[in-house]
Design a protein around this motif. Structure first.
Motif, mmCIF file in Angstrom:
data_model
loop_
_atom_site.group_PDB
_atom_site.id
_atom_site.type_symbol
_atom_site.label_atom_id
_atom_site.label_comp_id
_atom_site.label_asym_id
_atom_site.label_seq_id
_atom_site.Cartn_x
_atom_site.Cartn_y
_atom_site.Cartn_z
ATOM 1 N N THR A 288 0.541 -1.399 -0.171
ATOM 2 C CA THR A 288 -0.040 0.097 0.416
ATOM 3 C C THR A 288 0.522 1.158 -0.360
ATOM 4 O O THR A 288 1.628 1.371 0.971
ATOM 5 N N PRO A 289 0.225 2.207 -1.017
ATOM 6 C CA PRO A 289 1.625 3.064 -0.899
ATOM 7 C C PRO A 289 1.205 4.378 0.016
ATOM 8 O O PRO A 289 0.351 4.634 0.638
ATOM 9 N N ILE A 290 1.741 5.485 0.139
ATOM 10 C CA ILE A 290 1.784 6.421 0.953
ATOM 11 C C ILE A 290 2.689 7.410 -0.204
ATOM 12 O O ILE A 290 3.615 7.536 -0.348
ATOM 13 N N LEU A 291 2.665 8.820 -0.437
ATOM 14 C CA LEU A 291 3.017 9.690 -0.756
ATOM 15 C C LEU A 291 3.547 10.668 0.483
ATOM 16 O O LEU A 291 3.269 10.797 1.077
ATOM 17 N N CYS A 292 4.625 10.347 0.349
ATOM 18 C CA CYS A 292 5.821 10.992 1.717
ATOM 19 C C CYS A 292 5.823 12.318 1.988
ATOM 20 O O CYS A 292 5.872 13.656 2.486
ATOM 21 N N GLY A 293 6.534 13.274 0.631
ATOM 22 C CA GLY A 293 6.334 14.434 0.344
ATOM 23 C C GLY A 293 7.619 15.091 1.783
ATOM 24 O O GLY A 293 8.070 14.298 2.128
ATOM 25 N N ARG A 294 7.934 16.363 0.854
ATOM 26 C CA ARG A 294 9.321 16.899 1.178
ATOM 27 C C ARG A 294 8.924 17.874 2.520
ATOM 28 O O ARG A 294 9.652 17.950 3.524
ATOM 29 N N ARG A 295 7.650 18.691 2.059
ATOM 30 C CA ARG A 295 7.105 19.841 3.232
ATOM 31 C C ARG A 295 5.664 19.238 3.187
ATOM 32 O O ARG A 295 4.873 19.087 2.587
ATOM 33 N N VAL A 296 5.875 19.122 5.100
ATOM 34 C CA VAL A 296 4.299 18.073 5.445
ATOM 35 C C VAL A 296 3.423 19.132 5.812
ATOM 36 O O VAL A 296 4.171 19.810 6.734
ATOM 37 N N VAL A 297 2.318 19.812 5.440
ATOM 38 C CA VAL A 297 1.523 20.165 6.723
ATOM 39 C C VAL A 297 0.567 19.596 7.403
ATOM 40 O O VAL A 297 0.038 19.235 6.447
ATOM 41 N N THR A 298 0.486 19.595 8.806
ATOM 42 C CA THR A 298 -0.685 18.931 9.229
ATOM 43 C C THR A 298 -1.491 20.028 9.737
ATOM 44 O O THR A 298 -0.928 20.706 10.240
#
Lengths: 477, 278
Positions: A288-298
């Protein structure tokens, strides 16, 4: 400033230090590159020193503040005597998931808040000690199943294997009922498994606590959606169960309702955490994939937001930012979670309210437009409500947005069972003191009744409902 | 664990699997789906229930091999078991007596359309089915449908069966002949559903489509399957998977289907390497 000698170190009554024994943790720089648990837990020695700080109050305000009324002074004194197995047994009488509660309970708002030690210096580290006792028992590999009363022949169904369901199951099994827990997912544990990350609650612990319940005689059925795989009517029908406890949790994630929210890279916290925790998307070769991202905003200020922001770092984000519309003081997250996140380098942008997700030409997230907020008058929740500062729009660069602003109740059972009454919000209407719903033989508790709350509140509700079930059943047959 | 009672190839890369699932077979309705995992470390794959028998306790799913998950599933044989199977999920189709109904399916879209159209027929509707595929060998379930449908029309891109062209061409032929319908059910790839439902709606036919977004749990938990319908966020798993085509915001829906295309390509390549070496 007057000092109380009894509490400050003391010549006459050596009551020990005002500060608690700190718990050793993985260094922030190390832990952000692994998913292993952050705090290490107390050694035997540390636990005894900390346990010695207990004043042994006769009235024990800590017990009154515990939703499941763990006999705290008793188990603490057993730890200080070195009787660790006995301490674990004491906790287990009142709390069927001690290793979990020792980790994720907001003790600072419950038992530790009422601790007299806290009036001068730091409250006793009750949570750390609970965790110690439970871990000590587990490491020994010999967990004594609590006593089970003789078989009553009563058959009870539990919907949902999260904290509320597990607790209700445990209480009922101890009373000799035959209990079957139905779980919709392929793994047991509910939010403990799909929601709370490994670094905060190792899944081996969840599995162990569930194995303990199995040893107690509780049966688990995975891949079974109550209301769909079988209806409530059917479960409670002839030859079926005599009662049903519903603990299906706050399932449906809320979204912001702002433009761009369907861009690729916008996740609900549920989805982001489920991909990482349940589906193990963080492991190489996961299916199952997940987009990791370099800059993540929560977006959000609760524990779930902290979990997501810290997960992002472990998935390799260079920058992980919390965007929250109120101030830091208003954040509902536990202080410890905020501290852990900050130590790990999570950036906090408080008083910022998202108004639009910015997309690149391909439909991927490129940034988040926010408005600067200022705090106004306290609102219904007692927190000062934020108001936008006109003309204060600014952009936060990011390629992933995780929305962690809460959940709505899961409608699966209520929509397929019309005679269970629900509130306008969709929560099941159940008496908070006893879990009884509008339908006889159906009980409910946890987030499906209260909306998103804590593990221990859900456990308290499961316990209360179990008592009602036993009471009501006693009047039949 | 759920045992595979029968497995048969319907077309290159398309197979039908009969699974032992007594509870699901007893409680399912047309329009609903299941989620299964082929192996204990596999992904959760949503599949429409194409057929079921409550007396014998089985359900059938039709699988088009597309990604790594369906490749793994395709390697299981009769007698093997799938690791996990849960359902029925989603809202059942609203079945009533509309009058003349037309079902339009692209490719493997006939699998979800099949039980719906059958239920519409049973409810006293007349049912016309248009089946489309790239070529004759990719048309599935044709003889089964011909057994009960009032009319079955074919379209293939290469003209090897039925009309040369697309299902939309067949539909437009009918419209030109002055044929009218009270209800349309359109199921297939997103681009096909969008294009065809535009035509049916243009003819004033209320149209329902069945969406196939990315989802994990299928119980409303993750929100990955969200779709904007009439300006509101809906979850295909608990509010759908069927929606009135009129209100669907197709652009973001179709975009989100591409979220993991890089990952999917990589895992597909990896998986087919394993297949070659096996």
């Amino acid at each position: 400033m007057p000092t109380d000698e009894r509490l400050t170190g003391s010549r006459r009554e050596p009551l020990g230090p005002v500060s608690r024994v700190p718990m050793r943790e993985q260094e922030p720089a190390v832990r952000t590159s692994n998913f292993a648990e952050v705090p290490f837990g107390y050694s035997d020695e540390e636990a005894r020193i900390e346990a010695n700080r207990c004043l042994g109050c006769r009235k024990a305000p800590c017990v009154a503040a515990c939703p499941v009324a763990v006999p705290i002074p008793t188990f603490i004194s057993q730890i200080s005597d070195g009787a660790f197995a006995a301490a674990a047994r004491t906790i287990r009488q009142a709390n069927s998931l001690p290793a979990i509660c020792g980790r994720v309970c907001p003790q600072e708002d419950q038992c530790e808040k009422e601790c007299l030690r806290g009036r001068r210096g730091e409250a006793l580290a009750i949570g750390h000690l609970e965790r110690f006792a439970a871990d000590w028992e587990r490491r020994g590999g010999r967990i004594e199943a609590p006593a089970r009363k003789p078989e009553t022949g009563r058959r009870i169904a539990v919907a949902g294997s999260g904290p509320a369901g597990l607790t209700a199951a445990s209480e009922l099994a101890k009373e000799g009922c035959s209990v079957v827990v139905f779980e919709a997912l392929h793994e047991l544990g509910g939010v403990l498994t799909y929601g709370i990350p490994e670094f905060r609650l190792p899944k081996a612990i969840v599995r162990q606590e569930i194995a303990d319940l199995e040893a107690l005689g509780v049966k688990f059925v995975r891949n079974f959606v109550v209301g769909r795989t079988e209806t409530v009517d059917r479960l409670l029908g002839p030859d079926g169960f005599e009662a049903l406890f519903i603990g299906t949790g706050a399932g449906l994630p809320a979204f912001l309702g702002i433009p761009g929210e369907s861009a690729i890279g916008v996740y609900s916290a549920n989805e982001y955490l489920t991909r990482s925790n349940l589906m193990k998307a963080y492991q190489a070769g996961a299916s199952t994939p997940i987009l990791c991202g370099r800059r993540v905003v929560t977006v959000g200020g609760g524990n779930v937001a902290m979990d997501a922001a810290r997960t992002a770092l472990r998935l390799g984000a260079e920058v992980s930012t919390i965007v929250y519309r109120r101030g830091e003081a208003e954040m509902p997250a536990r202080a410890e979670e905020v501290r852990h996140a900050r130590e790990e380098g999570v950036v906090f942008r408080t008083l910022a309210n998202p108004v639009a997700v910015i997309e690149d030409g391909e439909g991927f997230v490129r940034g988040l437009t926010c408005l600067q907020m200022e705090l106004g008058e306290p609102d219904a929740s007692g927190r000062r409500s934020p108001k936008p500062v006109p003309g204060s729009e600014f952009e936060v660069d990011c390629d992933i947005v995780v929305v962690a602003i809460g959940n709505r109740p899961n409608p699966l059972i209520s929509s397929t069972t019309p005679d269970i009454r629900v509130s306008a919000k969709g929560t099941i209407l159940a008496n908070p003191a006893d879990g009884r719903t509008s339908r006889p033989r159906v009980y409910a508790g946890g987030d499906i009744v209260t909306g998103a709350a804590t593990v221990i509140r859900a456990m308290g509700a499961g316990k209360a409902a179990a008592r009602s079930i036993l009471e009501d059943l006693a009047g039949t047959r | 664990m759920s045992q595979i009672l029968r497995k048969e190839k319907l077309a290159p890369d398309i197979f039908r699997m009969r699974l032992s699932a007594p509870l699901i077979a007893a409680s399912r309705h047309p329009g609903q789906f299941v989620i299964l995992r082929a192996t204990p470390d596999g992904e959760r794959i949503p599949l429409t229930i194409a057929d079921a028998c409550s007396e014998a306790g089985w359900i059938e799913v039709i699988v088009q091999v597309a990604g790594a998950g369906t490749m793994r599933l395709s390697r299981l044989r009769q007698g093997d078991s799938v690791a996990d199977l849960v359902g029925p999920l989603g809202q059942p189709t609203r079945i009533k007596r509309y009058g003349r109904c037309i079902g339009i399916a692209g490719g493997v879209g006939i699998a979800p359309l099949y039980p719906i159209a059958q239920a519409l027929k049973a409810a006293g509707n007349s049912v016309t089915i248009i089946l489309g595929a790239r070529s004759r060998d990719k048309i599935i379930l044709r003889s089964e449908i011909e057994g009960w449908a009032d009319e079955v029309l074919l379209a293939t891109e290469d003209g090897s069966a039925g009309r040369k062209g697309l299902v939309s061409d067949v539909f437009l032929d009918l419209a030109r002949q002055g044929r009218t319908f009270e209800r349309a059910v359109v199921i297939g790839p997103a681009a096909m559903m969008r294009a065809v439902s535009k035509l049916t709606l243009g003819q004033g036919i209320p149209t329902v489509v069945s969406l196939n977004p990315i989802m994990i749990d299928g119980t409303g938990l993750c929100g990955g399957c969200r779709v904007e319908v009439d300006g509101k966020i809906k979850f295909a798993c608990v509010d759908g998977p069927e929606f009135e085509a009129e209100g669907i915001d197709w652009e973001p829906f179709m975009r989100r289907l591409r979220s993991y295309q890089d990952f999917e390509r990589q895992t597909r390549e990896r998986e087919s390497c394993r297949l070659m070496n096996a």
